[in-house]
Motif scaffolding. Structure first.
Motif, short mmCIF file in Angstrom:
data_model
loop_
_atom_site.label_atom_id
_atom_site.label_comp_id
_atom_site.label_asym_id
_atom_site.label_seq_id
_atom_site.Cartn_x
_atom_site.Cartn_y
_atom_site.Cartn_z
N THR A 1 46.59 41.06 49.34
CA THR A 1 46.85 42.09 50.34
C THR A 1 46.69 41.46 51.71
N GLY A 2 46.96 42.22 52.73
CA GLY A 2 46.82 41.69 54.08
C GLY A 2 45.41 41.28 54.40
N GLY A 3 44.43 41.86 53.68
CA GLY A 3 43.03 41.57 54.00
C GLY A 3 42.29 40.72 53.00
N GLY A 4 42.98 40.15 52.01
CA GLY A 4 42.27 39.31 51.05
C GLY A 4 43.01 39.17 49.74
N SER A 5 42.35 38.52 48.78
CA SER A 5 42.95 38.33 47.46
C SER A 5 41.86 38.32 46.40
N LEU A 6 42.26 38.57 45.17
CA LEU A 6 41.35 38.61 44.02
C LEU A 6 42.09 38.05 42.82
N VAL A 7 41.44 37.13 42.09
CA VAL A 7 42.06 36.49 40.94
C VAL A 7 41.32 36.91 39.67
N PHE A 8 42.05 37.49 38.72
CA PHE A 8 41.51 37.86 37.42
C PHE A 8 41.77 36.70 36.46
N VAL A 9 40.71 36.08 35.94
CA VAL A 9 40.87 34.80 35.25
C VAL A 9 40.87 34.90 33.72
N GLY A 10 40.70 36.08 33.15
CA GLY A 10 40.67 36.18 31.70
C GLY A 10 39.54 35.37 31.10
N ASP A 11 39.73 34.88 29.89
CA ASP A 11 38.64 34.20 29.17
C ASP A 11 38.55 32.72 29.50
N MET A 12 38.56 32.42 30.79
CA MET A 12 38.42 31.04 31.24
C MET A 12 36.98 30.57 31.10
N VAL A 13 36.05 31.52 31.11
CA VAL A 13 34.63 31.17 31.00
C VAL A 13 33.91 32.26 30.23
N HIS A 14 33.04 31.83 29.31
CA HIS A 14 32.25 32.77 28.52
C HIS A 14 30.75 32.63 28.80
N VAL A 15 30.28 31.41 29.00
CA VAL A 15 28.85 31.16 29.16
C VAL A 15 28.60 30.53 30.52
N GLU A 16 28.13 31.34 31.44
CA GLU A 16 27.92 30.91 32.82
C GLU A 16 27.01 29.69 32.90
N ALA A 17 25.96 29.67 32.12
CA ALA A 17 24.96 28.61 32.21
C ALA A 17 25.52 27.24 31.84
N VAL A 18 26.61 27.21 31.10
CA VAL A 18 27.11 25.94 30.56
C VAL A 18 28.46 25.56 31.15
N GLN A 19 29.44 26.45 31.11
CA GLN A 19 30.81 26.04 31.38
C GLN A 19 31.12 25.81 32.85
N PHE A 20 30.31 26.33 33.76
CA PHE A 20 30.49 25.95 35.17
C PHE A 20 29.97 24.55 35.39
N ARG A 21 28.85 24.22 34.77
CA ARG A 21 28.31 22.86 34.88
C ARG A 21 29.21 21.86 34.15
N ALA A 22 29.78 22.29 33.03
CA ALA A 22 30.56 21.39 32.18
C ALA A 22 31.85 22.09 31.74
N PRO A 23 32.88 22.11 32.60
CA PRO A 23 34.12 22.81 32.26
C PRO A 23 34.81 22.27 31.02
N GLU A 24 34.45 21.07 30.61
CA GLU A 24 35.08 20.50 29.41
C GLU A 24 34.60 21.15 28.13
N VAL A 25 33.55 21.94 28.20
CA VAL A 25 33.01 22.59 27.01
C VAL A 25 33.88 23.78 26.63
N SER A 26 34.35 23.77 25.40
CA SER A 26 35.22 24.85 24.93
C SER A 26 34.42 25.80 24.04
N ILE A 27 35.10 26.83 23.56
CA ILE A 27 34.48 27.82 22.69
C ILE A 27 35.33 27.93 21.44
N THR A 28 34.71 28.29 20.36
CA THR A 28 35.41 28.29 19.08
C THR A 28 36.60 29.22 19.05
N TYR A 29 36.68 30.18 19.99
CA TYR A 29 37.80 31.12 20.03
C TYR A 29 39.03 30.56 20.73
#
Length: 308
Positions: free
Chosen positions: A222-250
């Motif tokens: 919009t004229g005042g900002g943006s928002l991105v909906f990322v879906g299942d890009m991340v499930h476990v905050e504690a791990v996958q932000f530190r290590a994006p290479e970590v996948s999930i069985t799904y």
């Protein structure tokens, strides 16, 4: 450095919450995060591509016990002449787990017949299950937008015989998706895309494959900002932000999912984009920051007052 959670740390007793609807604005657009409930997740069982000691360290730094309670977040976007849902939760597909989206949508003042568009990030039960109630379409007037690759993959009966990646608790996913999305296909209410395209005024769909073949991100500008909906890009905050290479069985394609995650984290962090994530702690809104340890999640500050 803490390598495991102290013995006194435990999850609070999980109980049914009061109606959950958190509103905020992105420019002139009103967005509401709706809770579809929560589901237990066991990181040590489902995360792939990380050593046990490192995983213990990352989980311990967040004081996580053996399992975490994972939010199922749905997002309502109210435009001038449209009411848009990004995902619809699990519906009846998870039994007593999840399925609270309709209650919370009503709490937000919206009836299912008023929903004009549904943007499905991917064809998994906790994102598309709510499309039907007792076998009938929940949203009779809505157009369902979804990646063509997920329609091809999940609604083709032949694919169910080639699903080597699936964990045991997802064995019924093909039948579930035929039951959930099939009625909308039959009635001509499905619109698909296979490339980045503006699907609604001010809303762009972008393929983000890996978790599923047709996984998508959606961006509101919009004229005042943006928002991105990322879906299942991340499930476990504690791990996958530190290590994006970590996948999930799904993940259907773990390597591609990891590549997509790393690239998107870098892009979103560089842009300072506001991000909406379906499985981060409700309401799942915040920013991704690049730091010396990889990336980190900065939740949006809670606000509850009349505008100044």
């Amino acid at each position: 450095m803490c390598t495991s959670a102290p013995s006194f740390v435990s999850l609070p007793g999980v109980v049914r919450q009061l109606p959950q609807a958190y509103r905020f604005r992105v420019g002139s657009v009103l967005v509401t995060a709706l809770s579809d409930g929560s589901v237990p997740l066991y990181p040590k069982k489902v995360l792939k591509g990380i050593g046990e000691e490192v995983l213990e360290q990352y989980l311990g730094e967040y004081l996580f016990p053996e399992h975490i309670e994972t939010s199922i977040n749905v997002f309502l976007v109210e435009l001038k002449d449209r009411r848009v849902l990004i995902d619809v939760g699990a519906g009846e597909f998870f039994g007593e787990v999840g399925g609270r989206m309709l209650e919370n949508l009503s709490y937000a003042g919206v009836h299912p017949r008023d929903v004009t568009d549904i943007l499905v990030t991917h064809a998994h039960a906790d994102h598309a299950g709510g499309l039907v109630s007792e076998g009938e379409p929940t949203f009779p007037n809505a157009v369902v937008h979804i990646g063509q690759a997920d329609i091809d993959y999940f609604l083709d009966p032949a694919e169910s015989g080639r699903a080597g990646y699936l964990p045991e608790d997802m064995a019924d996913i093909y039948e579930q998706m035929r039951n959930a999305i099939g009625p909308y296909v039959a009635s001509g209410q499905v619109q698909t895309f296979d490339r980045e395209v503006e699907i609604l005024p001010g809303i762009t769909a972008s393929p983000c494959p890996g978790h599923t073949p047709g996984s998508a991100c959606y961006t509101i500008k919009t004229g005042g900002g943006s928002l991105v909906f990322v879906g299942d890009m991340v499930h476990v905050e504690a791990v996958q932000f530190r290590a994006p290479e970590v996948s999930i069985t799904y993940d259907v394609d773990p390597d591609r999912a990891a590549e997509t995650r790393s690239a998107m984290f870098s892009k979103l962090a560089a842009e300072g984009a506001l991000v909406a994530a379906p499985h981060l702690r409700y309401p799942g809104i915040g920013h991704i920051r690049k730091d010396s340890k990889g990336f980190s999640w900065i939740p949006m500050i809670f606000g509850d007052r009349y505008p100044g």
